[in-house]
Design an enzyme around this catalytic site. Structure first.
Site, PDB file in Angstrom:
ATOM      1  N   HIS A 187       0.850  -1.199   0.000  1.00  0.00           N
ATOM      2  CA  HIS A 187       0.000   0.000   0.000  1.00  0.00           C
ATOM      3  C   HIS A 187       0.885   1.249   0.000  1.00  0.00           C
ATOM      4  CE1 HIS A 187      -3.172   2.772   0.601  1.00  0.00           C
ATOM      5  NE2 HIS A 187      -3.864   2.162   1.543  1.00  0.00           N
ATOM      6  N   HIS A 190      -2.608   7.000  -0.749  1.00  0.00           N
ATOM      7  CA  HIS A 190      -3.562   7.609   0.186  1.00  0.00           C
ATOM      8  C   HIS A 190      -2.980   8.244   1.448  1.00  0.00           C
ATOM      9  CE1 HIS A 190      -6.677   4.838  -1.871  1.00  0.00           C
ATOM     10  NE2 HIS A 190      -6.586   6.004  -2.470  1.00  0.00           N
ATOM     11  N   TYR A 192      -0.580   7.394   3.500  1.00  0.00           N
ATOM     12  CA  TYR A 192      -0.036   6.574   4.589  1.00  0.00           C
ATOM     13  C   TYR A 192       1.490   6.539   4.501  1.00  0.00           C
ATOM     14  CZ  TYR A 192      -4.947   5.675   5.222  1.00  0.00           C
ATOM     15  OH  TYR A 192      -6.294   5.867   5.440  1.00  0.00           O
TER      16      TYR A 192
HETATM   17  C1  LIG Z   1     -14.945   1.992   3.013  1.00  0.00           C
HETATM   18  C2  LIG Z   1     -13.673   2.202   2.235  1.00  0.00           C
HETATM   19  C3  LIG Z   1     -12.496   1.641   2.693  1.00  0.00           C
HETATM   20  C4  LIG Z   1     -11.304   1.755   1.963  1.00  0.00           C
HETATM   21  N1  LIG Z   1     -10.175   1.130   2.395  1.00  0.00           N
HETATM   22  C5  LIG Z   1      -9.065   1.137   1.636  1.00  0.00           C
HETATM   23  C6  LIG Z   1      -7.940   0.350   1.986  1.00  0.00           C
HETATM   24  O1  LIG Z   1      -7.919  -0.376   2.991  1.00  0.00           O
HETATM   25  N2  LIG Z   1      -6.856   0.402   1.174  1.00  0.00           N
HETATM   26  C7  LIG Z   1      -6.832   1.184   0.044  1.00  0.00           C
HETATM   27  O2  LIG Z   1      -5.824   1.181  -0.674  1.00  0.00           O
HETATM   28  N3  LIG Z   1      -7.901   1.904  -0.338  1.00  0.00           N
HETATM   29  C8  LIG Z   1      -9.013   1.873   0.422  1.00  0.00           C
HETATM   30  N4  LIG Z   1     -10.129   2.559  -0.005  1.00  0.00           N
HETATM   31  C9  LIG Z   1     -10.140   3.181  -1.350  1.00  0.00           C
HETATM   32  C10 LIG Z   1     -10.748   2.194  -2.361  1.00  0.00           C
HETATM   33  O3  LIG Z   1      -9.927   1.069  -2.544  1.00  0.00           O
HETATM   34  C11 LIG Z   1     -10.983   2.884  -3.724  1.00  0.00           C
HETATM   35  O4  LIG Z   1      -9.763   3.318  -4.254  1.00  0.00           O
HETATM   36  C12 LIG Z   1     -11.946   4.058  -3.588  1.00  0.00           C
HETATM   37  O5  LIG Z   1     -13.129   3.654  -2.928  1.00  0.00           O
HETATM   38  C13 LIG Z   1     -12.323   4.632  -4.948  1.00  0.00           C
HETATM   39  O6  LIG Z   1     -12.881   3.629  -5.776  1.00  0.00           O
HETATM   40  P1  LIG Z   1     -14.485   3.502  -5.998  1.00  0.00           P
HETATM   41  O7  LIG Z   1     -14.901   4.803  -6.649  1.00  0.00           O
HETATM   42  O8  LIG Z   1     -14.624   2.314  -6.924  1.00  0.00           O
HETATM   43  O9  LIG Z   1     -15.113   3.313  -4.676  1.00  0.00           O
HETATM   44  C14 LIG Z   1     -11.304   2.491   0.744  1.00  0.00           C
HETATM   45  C15 LIG Z   1     -12.501   3.100   0.311  1.00  0.00           C
HETATM   46  C16 LIG Z   1     -13.663   2.948   1.027  1.00  0.00           C
HETATM   47  C17 LIG Z   1     -14.938   3.560   0.496  1.00  0.00           C
END
Ligand SMILES: Cc1cc2nc3c(=O)[nH]c(=O)nc-3n(C[C@H](O)[C@H](O)[C@H](O)COP(=O)(O)O)c2cc1C
Length: 376
Positions: A187, A190, A192
């Site tokens: 990862h 975002h 981190y």
């Molecule tokens: C509830 C939630 C939890 C997430 N947890 C992670 C995570 O653990 N690791 C990560 O890389 N991105 C995480 N994300 C980001 C998602 O992987 C994704 O990139 C983001 O939701 C945008 O894609 P989408 O428009 O298809 O939802 C999270 C997003 C949401 C909504």
């Protein structure tokens, strides 16, 4: 005329549902479960209810990414996120991985360190979180908009402490394989820890891990090297979000950062690069954006996964136009356990409920989103 349109639409549908050979992994479609933190892993241990959650989303030849798993006791920053550094945590993942494999899917573990996105409450002995910097973060409202998170100013890692953190990532990767996962996703997105090192808004180091682009990417590449040496590059991917500024973690030249990393990862023959779209300003907030991932896609030699704000139509388009090999879906997959099926027949989608994203309930907002058959 109508017929023509129909044929055209069918062709579009097919691209997202076409099989794909990702290195040694034979995938039957291009719809990936994005990593999704769900905060239902009590005391940092994955729970039996995750067996149902992940197996609901598994299909034969599908590709699933786990929620972020902490690599050490300094990695955590949210309540009830799973870890992968203790024996108990590894054992807890085994039945979950087995259930996903029983459905015929490929399952990678996302390994993570939150860095300064944490506070003393989540740290051993109530110490300050670690980072590349000692600059703190303002309190933030979480993506679901339901709670405010407060952060403790981090402690800047000394240069000679960095190899220990690299080693934590390596051990976590080894543990993920021990738990039965087919591979790991590092990862690096975002805001981190790894992203904190990448971005010049945060990284203010004056040693070999700060300053130039090369120096800011050194930490990520040392982790990549350690992990690929330990478990083999054929089962390692990395997630990156150079364009995002989530968690006050932006960069003055995100395109150069993305390109540099794509080229550097080629040297390790990494299985895949998983990029979050520039249109994602934060984790879940989509905005108009002129930037494109295409130059980075072209630079990277392995499998290219895109994520961020995709629906059926533009996911299909991205694959059809060869802008991506695979498309990761977050919120739609969270709310639609049978997302590939729904895309196949162009069925309507369940709406996701932000308020239950991070609820600690083992069922509500987790395993109770209905399948198509249940609706009809
Ligand atoms: C509830 C939630 C939890 C997430 N947890 C992670 C995570 O653990 N690791 C990560 O890389 N991105 C995480 N994300 C980001 C998602 O992987 C994704 O990139 C983001 O939701 C945008 O894609 P989408 O428009 O298809 O939802 C999270 C997003 C949401 C909504």
């Amino acid at each position: 005329m109508e017929n023509k349109t129909e044929v055209g639409q069918e062709k579009d549908q097919i691209s997202l549902l076409m099989p794909y050979q990702m290195g040694r992994f034979q995938l039957s479609h291009r719809i990936v479960l994005a990593p999704l933190t769900r905060q239902r892993s009590y005391n940092y241990v994955a729970q039996p209810h995750a067996v149902l959650y992940y197996s609901q989303r598994a299909t034969k030849g599908g590709f699933l990414l786990s929620e972020a798993c902490g690599v050490s006791d300094t990695a955590q920053g949210y309540p009830d996120t799973p870890g992968i550094w203790t024996k108990e945590q590894v054992e807890a993942w085994k039945p979950i991985v087995d259930a996903v494999h029983a459905k015929g899917a490929v399952f990678f573990c996302q390994i993570w360190h939150g860095g300064r996105v944490s506070n003393t409450e989540f740290q051993p002995n109530g110490q300050a979180p670690i980072s590349c910097t000692d600059k703190g973060l303002a309190p933030q409202v979480r993506a679901a908009g339901v709670d405010v998170v407060r952060f403790t100013s981090p402690r800047r890692l000394r240069t000679n402490e960095i190899p220990q953190v690299v080693n934590d990532f390596k051990l976590a990767a080894r543990n993920a394989i021990e738990a039965g996962f087919d591979g790991v996703e590092i990862h690096g997105a975002h805001g981190y820890l790894i992203d904190q090192f990448f971005k010049d808004q945060v990284n203010d180091r004056i040693d070999q891990y700060g300053g130039s682009l090369e120096n800011r990417c050194r930490f990520a590449l040392e982790i990549t090297e350690a992990i690929t040496t330990e478990i083999g590059a054929y089962r390692v991917g990395m997630r990156l979000s150079p364009f995002a500024n989530y968690m006050e973690c932006g960069d003055s030249n995100p395109k150069a950062l993305g390109l540099y990393m794509a080229e550097a990862l080629n040297k390790y023959e990494l299985l895949y690069c998983h990029m979050v779209e520039p249109r994602m300003r934060t984790l879940v907030e989509k905005s108009d954006c002129q930037h494109s991932l295409v130059p980075i896609r072209k630079a990277f030699k392995g499998t290219f996964i895109v994520a961020g704000g995709y629906d059926r139509e533009d996911g299909n388009k991205a694959v059809a136009e060869n802008r991506a090999d695979l498309v990761a879906y977050g919120r739609h997959f969270l709310a639609n356990p049978d997302l590939p099926k729904r895309f196949e027949i162009n069925a309507p989608l369940n709406k996701y409920n932000r308020e239950t994203f991070y609820l600690s309930d083992p069922v509500v907002g987790y395993t109770d989103y209905p399948f198509l058959e249940e609706i009809s």
